[in-house]
Design a protein around this motif. Sequence first.
Motif, PDB file in Angstrom:
ATOM      1  N   VAL A 190       0.846  -1.186   0.000  1.00 52.98           N
ATOM      2  CA  VAL A 190       0.000   0.000   0.000  1.00 52.98           C
ATOM      3  C   VAL A 190       0.883   1.238   0.000  1.00 52.98           C
ATOM      4  CG1 VAL A 190      -1.844   1.244   1.174  1.00 52.98           C
ATOM      5  CG2 VAL A 190      -1.773  -1.251   1.291  1.00 52.98           C
ATOM      6  N   ASP A 191       0.711   2.060  -1.004  1.00 55.68           N
ATOM      7  CA  ASP A 191       1.492   3.289  -1.122  1.00 55.68           C
ATOM      8  C   ASP A 191       0.926   4.345  -0.181  1.00 55.68           C
ATOM      9  OD1 ASP A 191       3.466   4.971  -2.272  1.00 55.68           O
ATOM     10  OD2 ASP A 191       1.942   5.886  -3.557  1.00 55.68           O
ATOM     11  N   LEU A 192       1.806   4.936   0.633  1.00 59.23           N
ATOM     12  CA  LEU A 192       1.382   5.973   1.586  1.00 59.23           C
ATOM     13  C   LEU A 192       2.215   7.238   1.376  1.00 59.23           C
ATOM     14  CD1 LEU A 192       0.882   4.063   4.974  1.00 59.23           C
ATOM     15  CD2 LEU A 192      -0.875   4.878   3.409  1.00 59.23           C
ATOM     16  N   PRO A 193       1.785   8.129   0.472  1.00 60.52           N
ATOM     17  CA  PRO A 193       2.481   9.411   0.347  1.00 60.52           C
ATOM     18  C   PRO A 193       2.368  10.201   1.649  1.00 60.52           C
ATOM     19  CG  PRO A 193       0.957   9.042  -1.482  1.00 60.52           C
ATOM     20  CD  PRO A 193       0.651   8.014  -0.447  1.00 60.52           C
ATOM     21  N   VAL A 194       3.437  10.861   2.020  1.00 61.89           N
ATOM     22  CA  VAL A 194       3.458  11.672   3.234  1.00 61.89           C
ATOM     23  C   VAL A 194       3.067  13.097   2.873  1.00 61.89           C
ATOM     24  CG1 VAL A 194       4.909  12.563   5.103  1.00 61.89           C
ATOM     25  CG2 VAL A 194       5.243  10.227   4.248  1.00 61.89           C
ATOM     26  N   VAL A 195       2.172  13.704   3.636  1.00 61.29           N
ATOM     27  CA  VAL A 195       1.803  15.097   3.419  1.00 61.29           C
ATOM     28  C   VAL A 195       2.998  15.960   3.810  1.00 61.29           C
ATOM     29  CG1 VAL A 195       0.258  16.963   4.074  1.00 61.29           C
ATOM     30  CG2 VAL A 195      -0.645  14.643   3.805  1.00 61.29           C
ATOM     31  N   GLY A 196       3.611  16.615   2.833  1.00 61.77           N
ATOM     32  CA  GLY A 196       4.817  17.392   3.106  1.00 61.77           C
ATOM     33  C   GLY A 196       6.018  16.472   3.275  1.00 61.77           C
ATOM     34  N   THR A 197       6.926  16.873   4.129  1.00 62.97           N
ATOM     35  CA  THR A 197       8.126  16.095   4.455  1.00 62.97           C
ATOM     36  C   THR A 197       8.211  15.940   5.961  1.00 62.97           C
ATOM     37  OG1 THR A 197       9.326  16.922   2.522  1.00 62.97           O
ATOM     38  CG2 THR A 197      10.639  15.967   4.276  1.00 62.97           C
ATOM     39  N   TYR A 198       8.406  14.714   6.414  1.00 61.90           N
ATOM     40  CA  TYR A 198       8.500  14.433   7.841  1.00 61.90           C
ATOM     41  C   TYR A 198       9.981  14.274   8.190  1.00 61.90           C
ATOM     42  CZ  TYR A 198       7.194  12.430  12.373  1.00 61.90           C
ATOM     43  OH  TYR A 198       7.027  12.196  13.711  1.00 61.90           O
ATOM     44  N   ILE A 256      -0.832   8.438  16.024  1.00 57.92           N
ATOM     45  CA  ILE A 256      -1.168   7.801  14.754  1.00 57.92           C
ATOM     46  C   ILE A 256      -0.728   8.730  13.625  1.00 57.92           C
ATOM     47  CG2 ILE A 256      -3.074   6.488  15.742  1.00 57.92           C
ATOM     48  CD1 ILE A 256      -5.013   8.461  14.434  1.00 57.92           C
ATOM     49  N   ALA A 257      -0.493   8.143  12.453  1.00 59.95           N
ATOM     50  CA  ALA A 257       0.043   8.912  11.323  1.00 59.95           C
ATOM     51  C   ALA A 257      -1.034   9.640  10.532  1.00 59.95           C
ATOM     52  CB  ALA A 257       0.826   7.982  10.395  1.00 59.95           C
ATOM     53  N   SER A 258      -2.280   9.554  10.955  1.00 59.81           N
ATOM     54  CA  SER A 258      -3.392  10.114  10.195  1.00 59.81           C
ATOM     55  C   SER A 258      -3.187  11.562   9.744  1.00 59.81           C
ATOM     56  CB  SER A 258      -4.681  10.003  11.021  1.00 59.81           C
ATOM     57  OG  SER A 258      -5.772  10.591  10.363  1.00 59.81           O
ATOM     58  N   PRO A 259      -2.643  12.469  10.581  1.00 65.61           N
ATOM     59  CA  PRO A 259      -2.485  13.852  10.113  1.00 65.61           C
ATOM     60  C   PRO A 259      -1.516  14.004   8.943  1.00 65.61           C
ATOM     61  CG  PRO A 259      -2.358  13.743  12.516  1.00 65.61           C
ATOM     62  CD  PRO A 259      -2.292  12.348  12.008  1.00 65.61           C
ATOM     63  N   TYR A 260      -0.691  12.987   8.711  1.00 71.74           N
ATOM     64  CA  TYR A 260       0.338  13.082   7.673  1.00 71.74           C
ATOM     65  C   TYR A 260      -0.020  12.244   6.433  1.00 71.74           C
ATOM     66  CZ  TYR A 260       2.705  14.372  11.996  1.00 71.74           C
ATOM     67  OH  TYR A 260       3.033  14.939  13.197  1.00 71.74           O
ATOM     68  N   ILE A 261      -1.210  11.659   6.418  1.00 72.22           N
ATOM     69  CA  ILE A 261      -1.634  10.780   5.323  1.00 72.22           C
ATOM     70  C   ILE A 261      -2.909  11.345   4.706  1.00 72.22           C
ATOM     71  CG2 ILE A 261      -2.390   8.443   4.728  1.00 72.22           C
ATOM     72  CD1 ILE A 261      -0.790   7.426   7.104  1.00 72.22           C
ATOM     73  N   ILE A 313      11.309  11.836   5.460  1.00 74.25           N
ATOM     74  CA  ILE A 313      10.407  10.897   4.802  1.00 74.25           C
ATOM     75  C   ILE A 313       9.410  11.661   3.938  1.00 74.25           C
ATOM     76  CG2 ILE A 313       8.697   9.082   5.161  1.00 74.25           C
ATOM     77  CD1 ILE A 313      11.476   8.331   6.111  1.00 74.25           C
ATOM     78  N   THR A 314       9.245  11.225   2.686  1.00 72.50           N
ATOM     79  CA  THR A 314       8.234  11.812   1.801  1.00 72.50           C
ATOM     80  C   THR A 314       7.235  10.776   1.281  1.00 72.50           C
ATOM     81  OG1 THR A 314       9.675  11.536  -0.132  1.00 72.50           O
ATOM     82  CG2 THR A 314       9.790  13.650   1.043  1.00 72.50           C
TER      83      THR A 314
END
Length: 367
Positions: free
Chosen positions: A11-19, A320-325, A26-27
Amino acid sequence: MKLTAINVYDVDLPVVGTYRMSMTAITRLTSVVVELVTDQGLVGYGEVCPLGPIYQPQHVLGAKAAIEEIAPKLIGLDPTNILQLNRAMDAAMNGSRYAKAAIDIAAWDLAGKRYGRRVCDLLGGATGETVPTYYAIAVASPEEQARVAVEKQREGYRRIQIKVGGRDIEEDIEALRRIREALAPGMRIAADGNRGLTGRDTIFLSQRCRDIPLILEQPCSTLDEIANIKGQLCHPVYLDEVTEDVNIVVRSIADRLADGFGMKVTRVGGISAMRTIRDICEARNLPHTVDDNWGGDIIAAACVHVGATVAPRLFEGSWIASPYIEHHYDRENGPRIENGQIKVPTGPGLGITPDLSRFGAPVRTYG
């Protein structure tokens, strides 16, 4: 009930912005989703999402290779006999707890569906219908980190984690001072080095910020480094990345190196291992989080279900990673953050029904 097939999805998970953290930025990430299929028509879902190949030894290709070794040996077993399933995984392969965790999580999801109960109910019962979360502020300028901290306090977060390291220690110290000055009382602060600080710089930061109430989360790379400087620090130390299994948790408590923990469900082997660590921490009166490295709704739900069972006085929240996905696997039931809280899913098992059309065809099928 018998396990008839195991499907594995990328499952591809693009990151919102750069972490940005101390050691990496991570992008985009790939999450590995496991589907357990049974002869009674029930299916369970698990997930593991290593945070790239640098953050820790775990990585996506390693997870899939380990599942390839393990999965064929599980066909025909009852996946809701979770202890026996975990013993079968250990008999099939040494180590690779993070890969086994995806199967363990899916087994708990199946067990909940079989008995019509939420995972948190199977783990002893939830303390409430929501759990607190916290926000992780990536490495940025001190001004930007302070701005985000104020914004997140306004959104209802009661705890923030400030990423430090990977830059001059004076910038980290300035960031923490700006944040403390900008925040209203009541916000708890964790300075998270993600193993990126030297012992020297950890001492500098702690002693220079001795007037700021905060915890230091995994500042140095190893337990030995932390043992060398623990007596010179002015703040509690929470261990994170080094706690790769239950044994290390026990050892770090016995050696008085841990004042608390930032725990990752998949790193230690899944919900089963996390339940053991929860009980050890309660016995020793040690606070901890229930998080994961990254991932979508399946991992998020697993963290929330376990977190809901932690004694509130010891619970530091579920990140959880929700804000970045950008997208949910389950648009209706995917865990969401509102006013610094996450609602515990209400459906049986994890309470998540992923939209498989988002995943595409399985990359591997066993059985």
